[in-house]
Design a protein around this motif. Structure first.
Motif, short mmCIF file in Angstrom:
data_model
loop_
_atom_site.label_atom_id
_atom_site.label_comp_id
_atom_site.label_asym_id
_atom_site.label_seq_id
_atom_site.Cartn_x
_atom_site.Cartn_y
_atom_site.Cartn_z
N VAL A 68 0.02 -1.08 0.52
CA VAL A 68 -0.06 0.02 -0.14
C VAL A 68 0.96 1.16 0.01
O VAL A 68 0.96 2.45 -0.94
CB VAL A 68 -1.20 -0.35 0.99
CG1 VAL A 68 -2.01 1.35 1.66
CG2 VAL A 68 -1.71 -1.15 1.33
N GLY A 69 2.14 1.02 0.68
CA GLY A 69 2.86 2.00 0.72
C GLY A 69 4.17 1.99 1.95
O GLY A 69 4.28 0.63 2.70
N ASP A 133 -4.83 5.48 2.41
CA ASP A 133 -4.30 5.22 0.89
C ASP A 133 -5.14 4.16 -0.07
O ASP A 133 -5.46 3.98 -0.41
CB ASP A 133 -3.23 4.85 1.33
CG ASP A 133 -2.33 6.44 1.45
OD1 ASP A 133 -2.70 7.37 1.45
OD2 ASP A 133 -1.08 6.59 1.96
N TYR A 134 -5.54 3.00 0.74
CA TYR A 134 -5.57 1.73 0.71
C TYR A 134 -6.96 1.76 0.40
O TYR A 134 -7.69 1.71 -0.98
CB TYR A 134 -6.01 0.37 2.27
CG TYR A 134 -6.93 -0.58 2.26
CD1 TYR A 134 -6.29 -1.76 1.47
CD2 TYR A 134 -8.23 -1.13 2.06
CE1 TYR A 134 -6.91 -2.84 0.56
CE2 TYR A 134 -8.52 -1.90 1.64
CZ TYR A 134 -7.72 -2.80 1.21
OH TYR A 134 -9.10 -3.97 0.70
N LEU A 135 -7.97 2.97 1.06
CA LEU A 135 -9.38 3.01 0.53
C LEU A 135 -9.77 3.71 -0.85
O LEU A 135 -10.27 3.90 -1.37
CB LEU A 135 -9.88 4.07 1.50
CG LEU A 135 -10.23 2.98 2.57
CD1 LEU A 135 -11.43 3.63 3.51
CD2 LEU A 135 -11.61 1.77 2.29
N ALA A 136 -8.00 4.94 -1.12
CA ALA A 136 -8.11 5.74 -2.03
C ALA A 136 -7.64 4.63 -3.53
O ALA A 136 -7.85 5.22 -4.50
CB ALA A 136 -7.28 6.85 -1.92
#
Length: 149
Positions: A68-69, A133-136
């Motif tokens: 994810v990041g 960030d996951y939801l994006a």
């Protein structure tokens, strides 16, 4: 002369039916919420560390899907900088009765709204940022990480 090094950590971002797997844990700052997360052990790949930490802290087996990041955060006291690798993962089993890591009170499943409503309980600002960030839809293939040795 010593060389400064950040603390390398991993975190599992696990979603099920709109809820995210988190842990409630004792910290020096009181009881806090965090993703299943922890330090990278010597010789361990980042993905393996994520799978291990999720099991040790929640009794859930997970399979890592994507990165994810990568997040860098220095505690407000300035004494520790964390370099966090957050992975999207799927829960693939549960070990009922498994003893959780010391300091972990319990695993909980919260919606993003439930988590956002209690920022004072976040272990760090990374907890909510990783979920946002996951939801994006932020995902990177696992192939961007090369493990040698």
């Amino acid at each position: 002369m010593s060389i400064w090094k950040p603390h390398v950590t991993v975190a599992a971002i696990v979603e099920r039916e709109g809820r995210f797997l988190l842990v409630e844990e004792h910290t020096a700052d009181g009881v806090r919420l965090n993703q299943p997360a922890g330090h990278l052990d010597e010789g361990e790949s980042l993905e393996a560390a994520c799978v291990r930490e999720a099991l040790e802290e929640t009794a859930h087996h997970v399979a890592v899907d994507a990165l994810v990041g990568i997040y860098q955060w220095t505690r407000p006291s300035g004494d520790i900088t964390y370099l966090r690798f957050a992975f999207a993962a799927q829960a693939s089993g549960f070990e009922d009765g498994r003893k959780l890591d010391e300091g972990i009170i319990r695993a909980v499943w919260l919606t993003p709204e439930e988590l956002a409503a209690q920022p004072e309980r976040w272990r760090s600002p990374l907890v909510m940022q990783c979920i946002q960030d996951y939801l994006a839809g932020q995902r990177y293939p696992l192939g961007v990480i090369r493990h040698y040795g």
